[in-house]
Design an enzyme around this catalytic site. Structure first.
Site, mmCIF file in Angstrom:
data_model
loop_
_atom_site.group_PDB
_atom_site.id
_atom_site.type_symbol
_atom_site.label_atom_id
_atom_site.label_comp_id
_atom_site.label_asym_id
_atom_site.label_seq_id
_atom_site.Cartn_x
_atom_site.Cartn_y
_atom_site.Cartn_z
ATOM 1 C CG ASP A 386 -1.975 1.073 1.191
ATOM 2 O OD1 ASP A 386 -2.095 1.740 0.153
ATOM 3 O OD2 ASP A 386 -2.653 1.279 2.205
ATOM 4 C CG PHE A 387 4.893 1.203 -1.411
ATOM 5 C CD1 PHE A 387 4.652 0.546 -0.205
ATOM 6 C CD2 PHE A 387 6.109 0.995 -2.031
ATOM 7 C CE1 PHE A 387 5.601 -0.282 0.362
ATOM 8 C CE2 PHE A 387 7.074 0.168 -1.477
ATOM 9 C CZ PHE A 387 6.820 -0.477 -0.282
ATOM 10 C CD GLU A 388 -2.077 5.385 0.442
ATOM 11 O OE1 GLU A 388 -2.238 6.552 0.853
ATOM 12 O OE2 GLU A 388 -2.806 4.444 0.790
ATOM 13 N N GLY A 389 1.727 8.280 -1.878
ATOM 14 C CA GLY A 389 2.485 9.526 -1.799
ATOM 15 C C GLY A 389 3.843 9.434 -2.445
#
Length: 601
Positions: A386-389
């Site tokens: 859940d890699f974001e930003g």
């Protein structure tokens, strides 16, 4: 004097013969454009980024016209390569309707030409002409609109000039014959056909999916859903153009599992994130109290000790923050009880605040080691990414998703492959990227000529592609997103059925990356895809009412109740839904999970 008279008599006879028969025959002028009235759909035409469609009204002549819609950085260019005669004059015409509509020809061998109209309103005729070069045997004729403009219409395209026919002139090949389709597994179909004379390659088309190009009269199509009918057609291609489509061949894949490695998910699964390491307004929920509706439970979150360390840690929420939290022993026992009941429990890594950047091989190795410790300690089934930003903030050097070079992406792919190899075929791998990192790659990707666009747009594409054979589920977050352009060339916004239909259709159909048809992102299998939504209006922007969720599912799995967006296929094997989160669903009276259970039974 006698000889001169003889010559004069011969000349007179020749002149008389010329006057009687006319000059030597020349190639007759002809209209060389194929399907210029679009009465046979888009046969013969290629439209950038899926921008073109055939409509029955309004038309200039016949019963059809081309409607093309610019979107983002795509100008809705529709083109056709036509065989011509060298050193010859041609006249190109078309009837158009709309503002900033262009008509032109390229590859003429002399001066390429174009003309345009800038005023909307009634049908207008555009005309231009050119002369081919001494060695020119093909030209490309095209029409396109302009960036930011509405859809435009084109009809009755003609290219009139000498017919290049005759020996030695290149011609498009004949349509392939004898197409057969054989399902060799639940997810694979083998195609064969009779070779077409003069073909340099073949284009395989299937139910609106991205075309597949091969150089031999056979192809293997993978990534299909079990127990699903598919229809295939094939065309032959050479330098002179593309043949008509072959007769269709339809086959139904056999039933069977499609999960990578056989993680044994139900045919339709409900995925939810469980707040285990923090508290928010939704309240804490013990693992033992998660209802049986949830098939995949993602523990939120494993977080890094620093952005670039690769060292991931996981701990239960402190009692001071989460009254009623279970002890570690109780939590581990509840995890094993869920697994014994057939549920999958994963560690989700990252989240909004957990930035993970594997920019070095040391960070990659630390990631593998620390994640393995979490999996082993709690007895988990796998990992959710859940890699974001800014986790992919260095994804600026990749311009081809098939060959990534950015260290943060290369190392992430390598780490996940290592984990998969370590835990074997039962390892569950899921991903929850935002639309920005996936579907926005349809318009922008890499650090190419797209101005100030954030170069991370579409940055998940190389990760998904490299791991597609290991990927159990992709559930893109269809929320907290701006408007996204679908394969229909239109912008779609959160909160309604059309947005979820359009975003999911892109994953199941495939799409050209940044409008480049040489870089088509291949479709995923339906059993690999779930739709990500917020459980309640409190959980995130883009909450979708249950009735709209059901419409999207109806459209994608049954091709009924579709809105303005029409998907390119029907996918009864679509895996299901993901939500943020189990806690928020409880806060909302379990509306999300109850609707899922009611829909899929």
């Amino acid at each position: 004097m006698r000889r001169a008279l003889s010559l004069l008599s011969a000349a007179a006879l020749a002149a008389a013969a010329f006057l009687a028969s006319g000059p030597p025959a020349a190639a007759a002028d002809a209209d060389l454009v194929r399907n210029g009235g679009f009465e046979s759909g888009l046969d013969g035409w290629n439209c950038s980024a899926g921008s073109g469609a055939v409509v029955s009204a309004p038309v200039h002549g016949g019963g059809s016209a081309l409607r093309a819609t610019p979107a983002g950085q795509d100008n809705a260019r529709c083109s056709q390569t036509v065989t011509v005669k060298p050193d010859s004059a041609y006249t190109l015409t078309a009837w158009v309707q709309g503002a900033y509509v262009y008509l032109g020809a390229s590859g003429t061998g002399t001066t390429d030409v174009s003309t345009w109209t800038q005023t909307p309103g009634a049908w207008k005729q555009l005309t231009t002409g050119f002369r081919t070069g001494p060695a020119t045997t093909t030209v490309t004729v095209y029409t396109h609109g302009w960036y930011g403009q509405p859809a435009h219409l084109t009809d009755d395209v003609t290219l009139v000039g000498p017919d290049p026919g005759g020996p030695g002139q290149p011609q498009p090949p004949a349509a392939p014959t004898g197409l057969t389709a054989t399902a060799t597994s639940p997810g694979t179909v083998a195609l064969t056909w009779t070779a077409s004379a003069g073909a340099a390659s073949y284009t395989v088309r299937r139910d609106g999916a991205a075309p597949l190009t091969v150089t031999t009269p056979s192809a293997t199509v993978t990534g299909l859903a079990p127990a699903t009918p598919y229809t295939f057609r094939v065309s032959a291609v050479n330098a002179a153009g593309e043949s008509p489509l072959s007769a269709p061949a339809t086959v139904t894949t056999p039933p069977g599992g499609g999960d990578p490695g056989g993680p044994a998910l139900p045919a339709h699964a409900l995925v939810g994130y469980l707040h285990t390491s923090f508290a928010n307004g939704s309240g804490y929920l013990r693992m033992a109290d998660v209802p049986a509706s949830w098939d995949v439970i993602d523990l939120a979150f494993g977080e890094p000790t620093s952005a670039t360390s690769g060292d991931i840690r996981f701990q239960l929420c402190p009692v001071s923050e989460c009254p009623g939290v279970e002890t570690p022993a109780e939590f581990k026992a509840a995890v094993q009880a869920k697994r014994a009941a057939g549920k999958k429990v994963l560690i989700s890594i990252g989240g909004q605040n957990g930035q993970v950047q594997l920019t070095t091989t040391a960070a990659r190795d630390a990631f593998v080691s620390s994640v393995s410790k979490i999996i082993d300690e709690y007895g988990l089934d796998g990992v959710d990414i859940d890699f974001e930003g800014h986790s992919l903030s260095l994804a600026t050097g990749d311009t081809d998703f098939r060959n990534p070079t950015t260290p943060a992406i290369v190392n992430l792919i390598a780490a996940l492959k290592t984990l998969k190899a370590r835990y074997g075929p039962g390892f569950v791998l899921t991903m929850a990227p935002e639309t920005f990192f996936v579907q926005l790659g349809y318009q922008y990707y890499g650090s190419g000529p797209w101005g100030g666009q954030d170069p991370r747009a579409g940055a998940y594409l190389p990760v998904i592609h490299a791991l597609r054979d290991d990927l159990t589920l992709l559930h893109v977050q269809d929320y907290n997103s701006g408007p996204i352009t679908g394969l229909d060339g239109q912008y779609h916004s959160m909160g309604g059925a059309d947005f979820h239909t359009a975003m999911t259709d892109m994953l199941l159909t495939g799409f050209p990356v940044a409008g480049d048809t040489s870089r088509v992102f291949p479709p995923l299998r339906p059993d690999q895809v779930a739709i990500g939504l917020p459980a309640t209006p409190n959980a995130g922007n883009g909450h979708t009412p249950p009735a709209e969720v059901d419409k999207a599912l109806d459209c994608l799995t049954k091709r009924v109740n579709c809105g303005t967006y029409q998907p390119h296929g029907t996918w009864p094997g679509l895996r299901g839904l993901m939500t943020w989160s189990v806690n928020w669903d409880r806060f909302g009276g379990w509306e999300f999970s109850r609707n899922f259970d009611a829909y899929f039974g």
